[in-house]
Design a protein around this motif. Structure first.
Motif, PDB file in Angstrom:
ATOM      1  N   GLU A 169       0.838  -1.199   0.000  1.00  0.00           N
ATOM      2  CA  GLU A 169       0.000   0.000   0.000  1.00  0.00           C
ATOM      3  C   GLU A 169       0.873   1.249   0.000  1.00  0.00           C
ATOM      4  OE1 GLU A 169      -3.398   0.093   2.921  1.00  0.00           O
ATOM      5  OE2 GLU A 169      -2.142  -1.446   3.837  1.00  0.00           O
ATOM      6  N   PRO A 170       0.525   2.268  -0.774  1.00  0.00           N
ATOM      7  CA  PRO A 170       1.205   3.562  -0.629  1.00  0.00           C
ATOM      8  C   PRO A 170       0.707   4.267   0.629  1.00  0.00           C
ATOM      9  CG  PRO A 170      -0.541   3.723  -2.253  1.00  0.00           C
ATOM     10  CD  PRO A 170      -0.476   2.274  -1.843  1.00  0.00           C
ATOM     11  N   LEU A 171       1.474   5.223   1.116  1.00  0.00           N
ATOM     12  CA  LEU A 171       1.090   6.042   2.269  1.00  0.00           C
ATOM     13  C   LEU A 171       0.873   7.485   1.816  1.00  0.00           C
ATOM     14  CD1 LEU A 171       3.487   4.724   5.061  1.00  0.00           C
ATOM     15  CD2 LEU A 171       1.121   4.085   4.647  1.00  0.00           C
ATOM     16  N   TYR A 172      -0.099   8.137   2.453  1.00  0.00           N
ATOM     17  CA  TYR A 172      -0.480   9.493   2.070  1.00  0.00           C
ATOM     18  C   TYR A 172      -0.467  10.411   3.289  1.00  0.00           C
ATOM     19  CZ  TYR A 172      -2.471   7.323  -2.145  1.00  0.00           C
ATOM     20  OH  TYR A 172      -2.656   6.612  -3.314  1.00  0.00           O
ATOM     21  N   SER A 241      -2.547  13.922   9.121  1.00  0.00           N
ATOM     22  CA  SER A 241      -2.333  12.523   9.466  1.00  0.00           C
ATOM     23  C   SER A 241      -1.608  11.824   8.333  1.00  0.00           C
ATOM     24  CB  SER A 241      -3.670  11.823   9.738  1.00  0.00           C
ATOM     25  OG  SER A 241      -3.458  10.543  10.296  1.00  0.00           O
ATOM     26  N   LEU A 242      -1.166  10.593   8.627  1.00  0.00           N
ATOM     27  CA  LEU A 242      -0.518   9.733   7.644  1.00  0.00           C
ATOM     28  C   LEU A 242      -1.345   8.454   7.569  1.00  0.00           C
ATOM     29  CD1 LEU A 242       2.097   9.474   5.859  1.00  0.00           C
ATOM     30  CD2 LEU A 242       3.106   8.199   7.766  1.00  0.00           C
ATOM     31  N   LEU A 243      -1.961   8.195   6.404  1.00  0.00           N
ATOM     32  CA  LEU A 243      -2.846   7.048   6.265  1.00  0.00           C
ATOM     33  C   LEU A 243      -2.419   6.177   5.082  1.00  0.00           C
ATOM     34  CD1 LEU A 243      -6.440   8.520   6.845  1.00  0.00           C
ATOM     35  CD2 LEU A 243      -5.086   7.103   8.407  1.00  0.00           C
ATOM     36  N   PRO A 244      -2.602   4.863   5.204  1.00  0.00           N
ATOM     37  CA  PRO A 244      -2.301   3.950   4.101  1.00  0.00           C
ATOM     38  C   PRO A 244      -3.438   3.902   3.092  1.00  0.00           C
ATOM     39  CG  PRO A 244      -2.970   2.708   6.019  1.00  0.00           C
ATOM     40  CD  PRO A 244      -2.938   4.152   6.440  1.00  0.00           C
ATOM     41  N   GLY A 245      -3.110   3.386   1.897  1.00  0.00           N
ATOM     42  CA  GLY A 245      -4.049   3.421   0.791  1.00  0.00           C
ATOM     43  C   GLY A 245      -5.362   2.709   1.035  1.00  0.00           C
ATOM     44  N   PRO A 254     -14.671  13.965   1.792  1.00  0.00           N
ATOM     45  CA  PRO A 254     -14.555  14.984   0.738  1.00  0.00           C
ATOM     46  C   PRO A 254     -13.792  16.226   1.166  1.00  0.00           C
ATOM     47  CG  PRO A 254     -16.784  14.963   1.647  1.00  0.00           C
ATOM     48  CD  PRO A 254     -16.073  13.768   2.218  1.00  0.00           C
ATOM     49  N   GLY A 255     -13.591  16.382   2.476  1.00  0.00           N
ATOM     50  CA  GLY A 255     -12.942  17.594   2.952  1.00  0.00           C
ATOM     51  C   GLY A 255     -11.449  17.477   3.180  1.00  0.00           C
ATOM     52  N   VAL A 256     -10.812  16.422   2.624  1.00  0.00           N
ATOM     53  CA  VAL A 256      -9.372  16.269   2.821  1.00  0.00           C
ATOM     54  C   VAL A 256      -8.656  16.211   1.474  1.00  0.00           C
ATOM     55  CG1 VAL A 256      -9.703  15.039   4.997  1.00  0.00           C
ATOM     56  CG2 VAL A 256      -9.402  13.729   2.877  1.00  0.00           C
ATOM     57  N   ARG A 257      -7.385  16.534   1.529  1.00  0.00           N
ATOM     58  CA  ARG A 257      -6.501  16.386   0.376  1.00  0.00           C
ATOM     59  C   ARG A 257      -5.490  15.295   0.690  1.00  0.00           C
ATOM     60  NH1 ARG A 257      -2.897  20.549  -3.277  1.00  0.00           N
ATOM     61  NH2 ARG A 257      -1.104  19.165  -3.539  1.00  0.00           N
ATOM     62  N   LEU A 258      -5.129  14.512  -0.321  1.00  0.00           N
ATOM     63  CA  LEU A 258      -4.186  13.417  -0.159  1.00  0.00           C
ATOM     64  C   LEU A 258      -2.937  13.686  -0.983  1.00  0.00           C
ATOM     65  CD1 LEU A 258      -6.698  10.459  -0.652  1.00  0.00           C
ATOM     66  CD2 LEU A 258      -6.133  11.667   1.463  1.00  0.00           C
ATOM     67  N   ASP A 259      -1.773  13.499  -0.361  1.00  0.00           N
ATOM     68  CA  ASP A 259      -0.499  13.624  -1.067  1.00  0.00           C
ATOM     69  C   ASP A 259       0.329  12.380  -0.794  1.00  0.00           C
ATOM     70  OD1 ASP A 259      -0.108  16.526  -2.280  1.00  0.00           O
ATOM     71  OD2 ASP A 259      -1.217  16.734  -0.392  1.00  0.00           O
ATOM     72  N   ARG A 260       0.578  11.616  -1.847  1.00  0.00           N
ATOM     73  CA  ARG A 260       1.307  10.351  -1.721  1.00  0.00           C
ATOM     74  C   ARG A 260       2.775  10.611  -1.411  1.00  0.00           C
ATOM     75  NH1 ARG A 260       0.586   5.306  -5.922  1.00  0.00           N
ATOM     76  NH2 ARG A 260       2.177   3.913  -5.044  1.00  0.00           N
ATOM     77  N   ILE A 261       3.281   9.894  -0.393  1.00  0.00           N
ATOM     78  CA  ILE A 261       4.675  10.033   0.012  1.00  0.00           C
ATOM     79  C   ILE A 261       5.506   9.026  -0.784  1.00  0.00           C
ATOM     80  CG2 ILE A 261       6.313  10.031   1.920  1.00  0.00           C
ATOM     81  CD1 ILE A 261       4.151  12.147   2.140  1.00  0.00           C
ATOM     82  N   VAL A 262       6.342   9.517  -1.643  1.00  0.00           N
ATOM     83  CA  VAL A 262       7.143   8.653  -2.507  1.00  0.00           C
ATOM     84  C   VAL A 262       8.101   7.816  -1.655  1.00  0.00           C
ATOM     85  CG1 VAL A 262       8.827   8.576  -4.377  1.00  0.00           C
ATOM     86  CG2 VAL A 262       6.986  10.266  -4.417  1.00  0.00           C
ATOM     87  N   GLY A 263       8.151   6.509  -1.939  1.00  0.00           N
ATOM     88  CA  GLY A 263       9.094   5.627  -1.254  1.00  0.00           C
ATOM     89  C   GLY A 263       8.591   5.062   0.052  1.00  0.00           C
ATOM     90  N   MET A 264       7.422   5.501   0.519  1.00  0.00           N
ATOM     91  CA  MET A 264       6.868   4.964   1.769  1.00  0.00           C
ATOM     92  C   MET A 264       5.724   4.018   1.438  1.00  0.00           C
ATOM     93  SD  MET A 264       6.909   8.180   4.430  1.00  0.00           S
ATOM     94  CE  MET A 264       6.309   7.145   5.748  1.00  0.00           C
ATOM     95  N   ARG A 265       5.678   2.881   2.131  1.00  0.00           N
ATOM     96  CA  ARG A 265       4.652   1.889   1.852  1.00  0.00           C
ATOM     97  C   ARG A 265       4.338   1.100   3.114  1.00  0.00           C
ATOM     98  NH1 ARG A 265       6.562  -3.293   1.628  1.00  0.00           N
ATOM     99  NH2 ARG A 265       8.823  -3.556   1.593  1.00  0.00           N
ATOM    100  N   ARG A 266       3.237   0.359   3.036  1.00  0.00           N
ATOM    101  CA  ARG A 266       2.854  -0.579   4.083  1.00  0.00           C
ATOM    102  C   ARG A 266       2.515  -1.898   3.393  1.00  0.00           C
ATOM    103  NH1 ARG A 266      -2.280   0.261   8.198  1.00  0.00           N
ATOM    104  NH2 ARG A 266      -3.464  -0.649   6.482  1.00  0.00           N
ATOM    105  N   GLN A 267       3.092  -2.988   3.877  1.00  0.00           N
ATOM    106  CA  GLN A 267       2.881  -4.280   3.238  1.00  0.00           C
ATOM    107  C   GLN A 267       1.794  -5.064   3.975  1.00  0.00           C
ATOM    108  OE1 GLN A 267       6.025  -7.410   3.310  1.00  0.00           O
ATOM    109  NE2 GLN A 267       5.837  -7.397   1.082  1.00  0.00           N
ATOM    110  N   VAL A 268       0.852  -5.579   3.201  1.00  0.00           N
ATOM    111  CA  VAL A 268      -0.198  -6.436   3.750  1.00  0.00           C
ATOM    112  C   VAL A 268       0.252  -7.888   3.608  1.00  0.00           C
ATOM    113  CG1 VAL A 268      -2.611  -7.145   3.572  1.00  0.00           C
ATOM    114  CG2 VAL A 268      -1.965  -4.766   3.138  1.00  0.00           C
ATOM    115  N   VAL A 269       0.173  -8.633   4.722  1.00  0.00           N
ATOM    116  CA  VAL A 269       0.720  -9.979   4.787  1.00  0.00           C
ATOM    117  C   VAL A 269      -0.300 -10.914   5.425  1.00  0.00           C
ATOM    118  CG1 VAL A 269       2.584 -11.394   5.742  1.00  0.00           C
ATOM    119  CG2 VAL A 269       3.056  -9.055   5.028  1.00  0.00           C
TER     120      VAL A 269
END
Length: 300
Positions: A169-172, A241-245, A254-269
């Motif tokens: 997952e990307p992080l935003y 905040s920092l939230l995963p995809g 609808p009241g938030v903006r999301l900016d993807r942090i390049v190089g940061m991720r969360r792995q689902v296992v």
């Protein structure tokens, strides 16, 4: 004959270093753990633990039994798997523990696939964050644990599990939609002076570590495990905040903006106890998850 549930208790005590810590990890009362250990010592006929101040130490017999425990428990799981295979999957039960955003996005498709292909298999679901899901797995309360990792080194309590990666997952960075910021919005350092809204314990640890690498300590003003509430607080201007995809695929305010942090991720296992093979119903669930998990249409 050695009782397998008591063997799991001994392994937990050896791993955690004390009866109290083992009881917390297994979600048992401390007297229950002590009782199980006493019963196990009676079964094997030799002392397994020595008191050392406030802690304990394994005797030579205890170390031998713990060293063999993983193999013993894995062989039992293998026998169950073979018996399930002989039964032809006409009936069976598989229990899954998963974190909330996975239950809202990944699990429903896998559950529908199992229902269509193996109507005789009963799937039960439990909501749990990764530490509790892994504890339930080790305690034989569930057969599969769906967890996430932030790329951190594996913890001690994950050595007795088999991990199957499913998805990255990307992080935003989540910010109020109408507010402007000085600096690149997709860099954590831009938000060094603002308030933060943190999530579950593992997510908070990752946030603090990530901000530390960016050169600051986050000012955590609010904490909640509810990713819907996190976005509502952000939209109200109470922090970022920092939230995963997956949380944003499940629900986006609808009241938030999301900016993807390049190089940061969360792995689902997906995690199962012991070494392969998994029991046949558990393997059916793993196969269903692998078959239905595709790259989501991540928020832009």
């Amino acid at each position: 004959m050695i009782d397998l549930s008591r063997l799991r208790v001994l392994v937990a005590v050896a791993r955690e270093g004390s009866v109290t810590a083992a009881a917390e990890a297994l979600h048992y009362a401390q007297p229950s753990v002590s009782h199980q250990l006493a019963k196990l010592e009676a079964e094997v006929g030799v002392p397994l633990l020595q008191r050392m101040g406030r802690g304990i130490r394994l005797t030579e017999a205890g170390r031998l039994l713990v060293d063999r425990a993983e193999s013993i428990l894995a062989q039992v799981e293998s026998v169950h798997a073979e018996l399930d295979e002989l039964a032809g999957l006409r009936t069976g039960r598989v229990r899954l523990a998963a974190f909330p955003s996975a239950l809202a996005t990944l699990v429903p498709l896998a559950a529908a696939r199992i229902s269509a292909q193996f109507p005789g298999i009963e799937l039960t679901l439990v909501e749990a964050e990764p530490p509790d899901a892994l504890s339930a797995l080790r305690n034989n309360d569930v057969d599969v644990a769906l967890i996430f990792e932030h790329g951190d080194p594996p913890q001690r309590d994950r050595r007795d599990t088999t991990m199957i990666p499913l998805l990255d997952e990307p992080l935003y960075v989540v910010t109020p939609a109408e507010r402007s910021w000085d600096g690149p919005r997709a860099e954590l350092a831009t938000y060094a002076e603002t308030r933060w809204i943190a999530g579950c314990e593992r997510c908070r640890e990752h946030l603090v570590a990530a901000c530390g690498r960016a050169g600051f300590a986050p000012i955590v003003e609010f904490e909640t495990d509810d990713y819907v509430a996190v976005q509502a607080l952000v939209a109200a201007g109470l922090g970022v905040s920092l939230l995963p995809g997956l949380t944003l695929v499940a629900n986006r305010h609808p009241g938030v903006r999301l900016d993807r942090i390049v190089g940061m991720r969360r792995q689902v296992v997906a995690a199962v106890y012991g070494k392969p093979p998994a029991s046949q119903p558990a393997q059916v669930l793993l196969d269903a998850l692998s078959a239905t998990v595709t790259e989501p249409n991540w928020p832009s």
